[in-house]
Design a protein around this motif. Structure first.
Motif, short mmCIF file in Angstrom:
data_model
loop_
_atom_site.label_atom_id
_atom_site.label_comp_id
_atom_site.label_asym_id
_atom_site.label_seq_id
_atom_site.Cartn_x
_atom_site.Cartn_y
_atom_site.Cartn_z
N TYR A 1 3.88 6.05 -5.21
CA TYR A 1 3.68 6.21 -6.65
C TYR A 1 2.87 7.48 -6.93
N PHE A 2 1.77 7.67 -6.21
CA PHE A 2 0.95 8.87 -6.39
C PHE A 2 1.68 10.11 -5.87
N GLY A 3 2.33 9.97 -4.72
CA GLY A 3 3.00 11.11 -4.11
C GLY A 3 4.13 11.66 -4.95
N ILE A 4 4.94 10.77 -5.53
CA ILE A 4 6.05 11.22 -6.36
C ILE A 4 5.54 11.92 -7.62
N VAL B 1 0.84 -1.20 0.00
CA VAL B 1 0.00 0.00 0.00
C VAL B 1 0.87 1.25 0.00
N ILE B 2 1.94 1.23 0.78
CA ILE B 2 2.86 2.37 0.83
C ILE B 2 3.49 2.61 -0.54
N TYR C 1 5.65 1.21 -8.11
CA TYR C 1 4.45 0.61 -8.71
C TYR C 1 4.73 -0.83 -9.13
N TYR C 2 5.86 -1.06 -9.78
CA TYR C 2 6.19 -2.38 -10.29
C TYR C 2 6.48 -3.38 -9.17
N LEU C 3 6.83 -2.88 -7.98
CA LEU C 3 7.16 -3.77 -6.86
C LEU C 3 5.93 -4.30 -6.11
N VAL C 4 4.77 -3.76 -6.42
CA VAL C 4 3.55 -4.14 -5.67
C VAL C 4 3.30 -5.65 -5.66
N PRO C 5 3.35 -6.36 -6.81
CA PRO C 5 3.10 -7.81 -6.76
C PRO C 5 4.10 -8.57 -5.90
N THR D 1 -3.68 -1.64 -7.48
CA THR D 1 -3.15 -0.94 -8.66
C THR D 1 -4.22 -0.33 -9.56
N TYR D 2 -5.47 -0.72 -9.36
CA TYR D 2 -6.52 -0.20 -10.24
C TYR D 2 -7.65 0.46 -9.44
N TYR D 3 -8.32 -0.29 -8.59
CA TYR D 3 -9.50 0.22 -7.90
C TYR D 3 -9.14 1.25 -6.82
N PHE D 4 -8.00 1.08 -6.18
CA PHE D 4 -7.56 2.06 -5.19
C PHE D 4 -7.44 3.45 -5.83
#
Length: 344
Positions: free
Chosen positions: A54-57, A48-49, A243-247, A316-319
């Protein structure tokens, strides 16, 4: 948000629920419940962080571009931009609604239309360039695995890369060969003129010429700020990396500790590339299927594989969609910059 967008949003949410339901058809619900209860929440929080970073940067990057000419732009206003972008990217085919929505959001914050367009264009150039660079490395690492698992999907990956690479070449042509690019656009538009009315053809050509001129003028200005560009490129690299590290962190939360972080991250890059060329908003259906097939070699439990896919899609999508809905109804801190500058 228009009524049409609200209808599409409702359809996408309903489609997502249907896809999740379909994914659960062969899953033992008892095992799924057991897997949920035994999630390592610390790793899920890290995932989640990663999305928040991702959004913050991206918000910081937007703010850097807007303030590069002296304008004031609060972080509160800046964070609205990527969230609204996520919302409209998620409900439009090929993520085509994100750019116009960002433009409107910037103008709501008091950024002039021309300035806002230039900021978005330069942000788009850097973002696309970094996507292509990351994809090239990921292709070297994970393409053979992808071809073995789904040879037909590898064709979509290559096609997606060609599209993104072509976009970058086109943008570089505008930046460095402005006159030639305008001639090239005129040649490309000639066949289109055979099928549309002259009035519409002239209107399209004029609009394209104006966009090319605007982007070129801004690129000339921004190229002199090479320190800013270097900072933005570095920050965009880390933005996409999170973003790519989420999975990877989702898999850690499910107890899979012996996985190869480089391979998992590379496969996620390839999945994102495939999603980008699906005409359905958010790549719904194709995204879930791609994740399920590619990560089945790492996650052998059917219930955990479906749970990983659900968590990945939610983050990655609905959030982004739900956060974008909140940002859309949040009133920006609009500032009258002319008054502010006179006071200064």
């Amino acid at each position: 948000m228009s009524r049409r967008n609200k209808v599409v949003l409702g359809i996408m949410l309903a489609l997502g629920i249907a896809i999740f339901g379909f994914s659960l058809r062969n899953v033992n619900l008892h095992n799924l419940g057991h897997d949920i209860l035994h999630i390592h929440w610390q790793w899920l929080i890290v995932a989640v962080i990663c999305m928040l970073l991702y959004f913050g940067i991206e918000a910081i990057i937007t703010r850097m571009f807007v303030t590069s000419n002296g304008d004031h732009f609060s972080f509160r206003d800046a964070i609205r931009i990527p969230l609204i972008e996520q919302l409209f990217n998620g409900i439009t085919p090929f993520s085509s609604g994100g750019q116009p929505a960002q433009l409107i959001a910037l103008m709501q914050s008091g950024v002039e239309a021309g300035r806002a367009s230039s900021v978005l264009l330069m942000k788009f150039v850097v973002f696309q360039a970094m996507i292509v660079i990351n994809f090239m490395f990921s292709l070297l690492i994970g393409f053979q695995y992808l071809a073995e698992k789904m040879s037909y999907l590898s064709l979509f990956v290559v096609f997606g890369f060609v599209i993104h690479f072509t976009v970058i070449i086109g943008l570089l042509l505008i930046m460095y060969w402005h006159g030639f690019t305008k001639k090239l656009i005129s040649w490309i538009l000639i066949p289109i003129g055979w099928f549309v009315k002259a009035e519409r053809y002239d209107r399209w050509k004029q609009a394209l010429d104006e966009k090319v001129d605007t982007f070129y003028k801004e690129s000339v200005r921004i190229k002199t700020q090479w320190k800013l560009l270097i900072k933005v490129f570095v920050m965009t690299f880390f933005q996409l990396l999170f973003y790519y590290l989420v999975p990877y962190y989702i898999m850690l939360s499910l107890g899979y500790t012996g996985i190869n972080i480089i391979m998992v991250t590379s496969l996620h890059v390839l999945i994102v590339m495939v999603i980008s060329i699906f005409p359905i908003p958010g790549g719904s259906g194709g995204a879930e299927y791609s994740f399920d097939v590619l990560f089945s070699s790492f996650i052998h439990s059917n219930s955990k594989l479906v749970l990983a896919m659900l968590l990945w899609r939610l983050l990655t999508y609905y959030f982004g969609i739900f956060a974008g809905m909140f940002a859309l109804v949040t009133k920006p801190d609009r500032i009258d910059r002319k008054i502010k500058r006179n006071k200064e």
